[in-house]
Write a protein that holds these residues in place. Sequence first.
Motif, PDB file in Angstrom:
ATOM      1  N   PRO A 197     -11.993  36.261  41.673  1.00  0.00           N
ATOM      2  CA  PRO A 197     -12.552  35.177  42.486  1.00  0.00           C
ATOM      3  C   PRO A 197     -14.049  35.036  42.274  1.00  0.00           C
ATOM      4  O   PRO A 197     -14.699  35.933  41.755  1.00  0.00           O
ATOM      5  N   SER A 198     -14.553  33.905  42.679  1.00  0.00           N
ATOM      6  CA  SER A 198     -15.966  33.621  42.462  1.00  0.00           C
ATOM      7  C   SER A 198     -16.827  34.569  43.293  1.00  0.00           C
ATOM      8  O   SER A 198     -16.504  34.856  44.460  1.00  0.00           O
ATOM      9  N   PRO A 199     -17.924  35.107  42.718  1.00  0.00           N
ATOM     10  CA  PRO A 199     -18.787  36.015  43.504  1.00  0.00           C
ATOM     11  C   PRO A 199     -19.495  35.307  44.646  1.00  0.00           C
ATOM     12  O   PRO A 199     -19.851  35.913  45.653  1.00  0.00           O
ATOM     13  N   THR A 200     -19.711  34.015  44.521  1.00  0.00           N
ATOM     14  CA  THR A 200     -20.373  33.271  45.604  1.00  0.00           C
ATOM     15  C   THR A 200     -19.303  32.517  46.384  1.00  0.00           C
ATOM     16  O   THR A 200     -18.612  31.658  45.840  1.00  0.00           O
ATOM     17  N   PRO A 201     -19.100  32.832  47.639  1.00  0.00           N
ATOM     18  CA  PRO A 201     -18.062  32.145  48.419  1.00  0.00           C
ATOM     19  C   PRO A 201     -18.407  30.682  48.615  1.00  0.00           C
ATOM     20  O   PRO A 201     -19.583  30.304  48.717  1.00  0.00           O
ATOM     21  N   GLY A 202     -17.400  29.869  48.654  1.00  0.00           N
ATOM     22  CA  GLY A 202     -17.603  28.444  48.863  1.00  0.00           C
ATOM     23  C   GLY A 202     -17.817  28.123  50.333  1.00  0.00           C
ATOM     24  O   GLY A 202     -17.811  29.014  51.200  1.00  0.00           O
ATOM     25  N   PRO A 203     -17.996  26.868  50.624  1.00  0.00           N
ATOM     26  CA  PRO A 203     -18.214  26.489  52.026  1.00  0.00           C
ATOM     27  C   PRO A 203     -16.950  26.730  52.849  1.00  0.00           C
ATOM     28  O   PRO A 203     -15.833  26.530  52.381  1.00  0.00           O
ATOM     29  N   ALA A 204     -17.150  27.189  54.056  1.00  0.00           N
ATOM     30  CA  ALA A 204     -16.022  27.454  54.946  1.00  0.00           C
ATOM     31  C   ALA A 204     -15.418  26.150  55.437  1.00  0.00           C
ATOM     32  O   ALA A 204     -16.092  25.120  55.519  1.00  0.00           O
ATOM     33  N   ALA A 205     -14.132  26.209  55.710  1.00  0.00           N
ATOM     34  CA  ALA A 205     -13.445  25.023  56.220  1.00  0.00           C
ATOM     35  C   ALA A 205     -13.951  24.700  57.620  1.00  0.00           C
ATOM     36  O   ALA A 205     -14.262  25.605  58.401  1.00  0.00           O
TER      37      ALA A 205
END
Length: 197
Positions: free
Chosen positions: A119-127
């Motif tokens: 998975p990407s090391p930088t988390p995406g925006p939360a829902a």
Amino acid sequence: MRRPIGLVVFTILVVSLSCKGPKPVSTGGAPTSTPGASPLEPVEKPGLTMRLSEGSATAEPAETAPLAPATPLSDEESQKILSRLAPLAKAPGDERDFALRDKSLPPPRAGKTLKETFPSPTPGPAAPPKEAGPLTVLRRAPEGKVPLAPHLSVTFSQPMVPVTSVDELAKLPRPVRITPEPPGKWRWIGSKTLLFE
């Protein structure tokens, strides 16, 4: 008029040949033969008879006609004949190197290849949070007075339990009570529907 007359004559011949009377038939025992005939020949019987004989060798191939006598031409005579012909016209593309075909195109690719970590090391925006709203009972069965109910089910408007194993869900408290409770078993169908059997 010739064809009908010929047909009538042919019919008369066939009838006259077939009316000569029955031919001798063998009555059992040793085969009989007519005088002067070979002892291996079968006795003549009425009807169609066939006789087999030894085959003969195939005919030799027909001789081909001999070639007419000919004398080859000398070089001088050949050059005299060729000198009568018009000279060949040369085109600019007559003389060229060995023609190689074009290289084959590479096979088409289904899509673009992305080389990234998963998975990407930088988390995406939360829902965005969703308002749950008030907890209500959407559906229940049975309803009213029934003589016999095989099971009881209650469906809520919100998830009531986490998604886990059946054994873990059996340890959680139940939001529904039956008074008096008959012998049976409770189980969750999904996270919103509770079933009693």
